[in-house]
Design a protein around this motif. Structure first.
Motif, PDB file in Angstrom:
ATOM      1  N   LEU A  68      -6.796  35.596  50.043  1.00  0.00           N
ATOM      2  CA  LEU A  68      -6.231  36.167  51.264  1.00  0.00           C
ATOM      3  C   LEU A  68      -5.562  35.103  52.126  1.00  0.00           C
ATOM      4  N   PHE A 172      -4.988  47.434  50.662  1.00  0.00           N
ATOM      5  CA  PHE A 172      -4.064  46.739  51.562  1.00  0.00           C
ATOM      6  C   PHE A 172      -2.826  46.324  50.773  1.00  0.00           C
ATOM      7  N   THR A 175       0.182  43.086  53.534  1.00  0.00           N
ATOM      8  CA  THR A 175      -0.626  42.961  54.752  1.00  0.00           C
ATOM      9  C   THR A 175      -1.275  41.587  54.829  1.00  0.00           C
ATOM     10  N   ASN A 176      -1.344  41.051  56.040  1.00  0.00           N
ATOM     11  CA  ASN A 176      -2.143  39.851  56.300  1.00  0.00           C
ATOM     12  C   ASN A 176      -3.494  40.295  56.852  1.00  0.00           C
ATOM     13  N   ILE A 177      -4.570  39.812  56.250  1.00  0.00           N
ATOM     14  CA  ILE A 177      -5.896  40.238  56.689  1.00  0.00           C
ATOM     15  C   ILE A 177      -6.909  39.138  56.424  1.00  0.00           C
ATOM     16  N   GLU A 178      -7.896  39.033  57.305  1.00  0.00           N
ATOM     17  CA  GLU A 178      -8.958  38.055  57.149  1.00  0.00           C
ATOM     18  C   GLU A 178     -10.088  38.632  56.297  1.00  0.00           C
ATOM     19  N   ASP A 181     -12.800  40.726  58.107  1.00  0.00           N
ATOM     20  CA  ASP A 181     -12.331  42.050  58.508  1.00  0.00           C
ATOM     21  C   ASP A 181     -12.353  43.016  57.327  1.00  0.00           C
ATOM     22  N   ILE A 182     -11.822  42.560  56.202  1.00  0.00           N
ATOM     23  CA  ILE A 182     -11.765  43.449  55.040  1.00  0.00           C
ATOM     24  C   ILE A 182     -13.159  43.703  54.479  1.00  0.00           C
ATOM     25  N   ILE A 206      -5.453  50.539  54.758  1.00  0.00           N
ATOM     26  CA  ILE A 206      -5.032  49.833  55.964  1.00  0.00           C
ATOM     27  C   ILE A 206      -3.627  50.220  56.384  1.00  0.00           C
ATOM     28  N   ASN A 207      -2.749  50.440  55.410  1.00  0.00           N
ATOM     29  CA  ASN A 207      -1.348  50.701  55.711  1.00  0.00           C
ATOM     30  C   ASN A 207      -1.142  52.033  56.430  1.00  0.00           C
TER      31      ASN A 207
END
Length: 210
Positions: A68, A172, A175-178, A181-182, A206-207
């Motif tokens: 990620l 996802f 998408t940028n995600i930590e 969070d995911i 998420i989208n």
């Protein structure tokens, strides 16, 4: 002026020295190779779950986090899988059978996903899978979860156990995600699947928020 007698002595001495030097270098390289192999073995053991042979919790989470962090606007699906009522397996047919089921689950997951995907055991009967570069639709992901649950039930039946698994999924795409969070999203989806009667899957896209 050269001494022929001295030259005769120097030639074999040089040859012996060369041979000894070659042997010393060979021994040094062999020792370095053995040290490297030992380090790699320890590294492998430190990353591997001893029962299932797949990644352990830390190694799995670190690998997902790295994916990620190093891939901006990445595509993927994170699956959080939990065996339903697994405590009953240990209680009624024993821990040995329970361990065998966990081991077979690890094998099933490795066979069900690509070698480039990340598969790990993150709890007693909890497994996490990251499908990298997942560009397919949510419908494809649903079929994947359904097939995975069917295969898991068949695995259980081989041990005369009628059980199933619940799956929480986060999809996802671009998408940028930590990781944290995911992880929370997947955990929440898993709990929703459990509350829905187990042997269910819940997909959080998420989208769809955008």
């Amino acid at each position: 002026m050269n001494n022929p007698y001295t030259d005769k002595i120097n030639i074999p001495t040089s040859i012996v020295s060369l041979i000894l030097s070659f042997l010393a270098g060979h021994i040094r390289l062999k020792s370095q190779a053995e040290d490297y192999n030992v380090r790699m073995q320890y590294r492998y053991l430190s990353m591997t779950d001893s029962l299932t042979g797949i990644l352990n919790k830390k190694a799995c989470e670190d690998a997902i986090r790295e994916y990620l962090d190093t891939n901006a606007n990445c595509y993927g699906a994170l699956l959080f899988l939990d065996l339903d009522n697994f405590k009953n397996v240990n209680d009624y047919i024993g821990h040995t059978a329970g361990d065998q089921i966990l081991e077979e689950t690890g094998k099933l997951l490795v066979e069900s996903f690509r070698s480039t995907d990340i598969v790990g055991r993150v709890g007693g009967d909890e497994f996490m899978i990251l499908i990298k570069d997942f560009h397919d639709s949510e419908a494809v992901l649903k079929r994947k979860c359904t097939m995975l649950q069917y295969d898991m039930c068949q695995t259980m039946l081989r041990f005369s156990v009628e059980s199933s698994c619940s799956i929480g999924v986060v999809l996802f795409q671009n998408t940028n995600i930590e990781f944290q969070d995911i992880y929370k999203m997947a955990d929440t989806s898993l709990h929703r699947a459990k509350r829905s009667g187990k042997n269910q899957y819940v997909i959080y896209n998420i989208n769809e928020e955008k």
